[in-house]
Scaffold this motif. Structure first.
Motif, PDB file in Angstrom:
ATOM      1  N   LEU A  45       3.864  -9.261  -1.167  1.00 46.78           N
ATOM      2  CA  LEU A  45       2.615  -9.044  -0.075  1.00 46.78           C
ATOM      3  C   LEU A  45       2.855  -8.912   1.231  1.00 46.78           C
ATOM      4  O   LEU A  45       2.633  -8.146   2.102  1.00 46.78           O
ATOM      5  CB  LEU A  45       1.652 -10.283  -0.496  1.00 46.78           C
ATOM      6  CG  LEU A  45       0.290 -10.122   0.478  1.00 46.78           C
ATOM      7  CD1 LEU A  45      -0.363  -8.801   0.026  1.00 46.78           C
ATOM      8  CD2 LEU A  45      -0.669 -11.198  -0.185  1.00 46.78           C
ATOM      9  N   ILE A  46       3.867  -9.972   1.459  1.00 46.46           N
ATOM     10  CA  ILE A  46       4.269  -9.855   3.188  1.00 46.46           C
ATOM     11  C   ILE A  46       4.921  -8.635   3.569  1.00 46.46           C
ATOM     12  O   ILE A  46       4.805  -7.967   4.498  1.00 46.46           O
ATOM     13  CB  ILE A  46       4.980 -11.158   3.539  1.00 46.46           C
ATOM     14  CG1 ILE A  46       4.333 -12.510   3.547  1.00 46.46           C
ATOM     15  CG2 ILE A  46       5.994 -11.017   4.670  1.00 46.46           C
ATOM     16  CD1 ILE A  46       3.592 -12.669   4.605  1.00 46.46           C
ATOM     17  N   THR A  47       5.669  -8.294   2.681  1.00 48.00           N
ATOM     18  CA  THR A  47       6.814  -6.914   2.763  1.00 48.00           C
ATOM     19  C   THR A  47       5.686  -5.737   2.923  1.00 48.00           C
ATOM     20  O   THR A  47       5.826  -4.835   3.911  1.00 48.00           O
ATOM     21  CB  THR A  47       7.630  -6.804   1.472  1.00 48.00           C
ATOM     22  OG1 THR A  47       8.598  -7.967   1.531  1.00 48.00           O
ATOM     23  CG2 THR A  47       8.460  -5.602   2.036  1.00 48.00           C
ATOM     24  N   LYS A  48       4.795  -5.966   2.174  1.00 45.75           N
ATOM     25  CA  LYS A  48       3.539  -4.744   2.068  1.00 45.75           C
ATOM     26  C   LYS A  48       2.947  -4.586   3.333  1.00 45.75           C
ATOM     27  O   LYS A  48       2.703  -3.741   3.925  1.00 45.75           O
ATOM     28  CB  LYS A  48       2.643  -4.785   0.959  1.00 45.75           C
ATOM     29  CG  LYS A  48       3.249  -4.398  -0.434  1.00 45.75           C
ATOM     30  CD  LYS A  48       1.870  -4.358  -1.318  1.00 45.75           C
ATOM     31  CE  LYS A  48       2.211  -4.062  -2.826  1.00 45.75           C
ATOM     32  NZ  LYS A  48       1.336  -4.379  -3.607  1.00 45.75           N
ATOM     33  N   LEU A  49       2.535  -5.770   3.818  1.00 42.72           N
ATOM     34  CA  LEU A  49       1.543  -6.152   4.917  1.00 42.72           C
ATOM     35  C   LEU A  49       2.589  -5.678   6.248  1.00 42.72           C
ATOM     36  O   LEU A  49       2.116  -4.952   7.202  1.00 42.72           O
ATOM     37  CB  LEU A  49       0.978  -7.376   5.134  1.00 42.72           C
ATOM     38  CG  LEU A  49       0.001  -7.741   4.262  1.00 42.72           C
ATOM     39  CD1 LEU A  49      -0.342  -9.262   4.366  1.00 42.72           C
ATOM     40  CD2 LEU A  49      -1.066  -7.095   4.499  1.00 42.72           C
TER      41      LEU A  49
END
Length: 198
Positions: A45-49
């Motif tokens: 999720l952090i990577t996507k954001l």
């Protein structure tokens, strides 16, 4: 009882290890460095954001060059970048809160296991003391029973002995000491010696 103590001891050791690991994460989260917190969270999720923020910034750079800074698309992209950054910050906060919750839960579990282990130790000590007391009482009981049996046996012997003494024996004459010794009869011995010529 001993098996339960061993199980609780193993669980407590595992809980201590887990708490130490969670404490490390908690201290990193408390450092206030978003990069460290982001590494502790779910990578996807952090990577996507962050990828989304980077993509929007890239689009904005291209649009600025092609359309100029006053174009409405630039304002729209700026708004989207701000929202994406807010999402990253919100996710970092959520990860920090999750890490804090996990750490507090690990501490509470360790405390509960420590209390349970202490209570189990006290119960084991009490059982051991009761067992020792029971053995002492059993020994006293056996000693008293043996003493009672011995006394009962002596009483039977005395009873039998007293019944034997009270038999049908009658004393006809009481015993008296002799007036003179039975042997040697000195006058008789002189008379015999003089007769024989010695």
């Amino acid at each position: 009882m001993t098996a339960k103590l061993d199980d609780l001891n193993k669980e407590l050791t595992a809980a201590e290890g887990e708490r130490v690991q969670k404490e490390v994460n908690y201290r990193l989260a408390r450092s206030g460095q978003p990069e460290l917190i982001a590494r502790l969270g779910s990578e996807s999720l952090i990577t996507k954001l962050r990828a989304q923020v980077a993509d929007l910034e890239n689009q904005m750079a291209q649009a600025s060059v092609q359309l100029g800074p006053a174009h409405p698309k630039i304002a729209e992209l700026s708004k989207q970048i701000a929202q994406a950054r807010q999402s990253v910050d919100a996710e970092v906060r959520r990860i920090g809160e999750q890490i804090t919750y996990d750490y507090q839960s690990a501490m509470q579990r360790e405390r509960m296991l420590r209390n349970a282990l202490e209570a189990q130790k006290q119960a084991a000590d009490k059982l051991s003391a009761n067992t020792i007391q029971g053995n002492i009482l059993k020994h006293e009981f056996e000693t008293n029973r043996k003493l009672y049996e011995d006394l009962l046996q002596k009483q039977k012997e005395v009873s039998i002995s007293s019944s034997l003494k009270s038999s049908n024996i009658w004393f006809v004459d009481p015993a008296r000491p002799p007036r003179r010794p039975a042997e040697p009869n000195i006058p008789r011995n002189f008379a015999l010696l003089s007769c024989l010529g010695f």
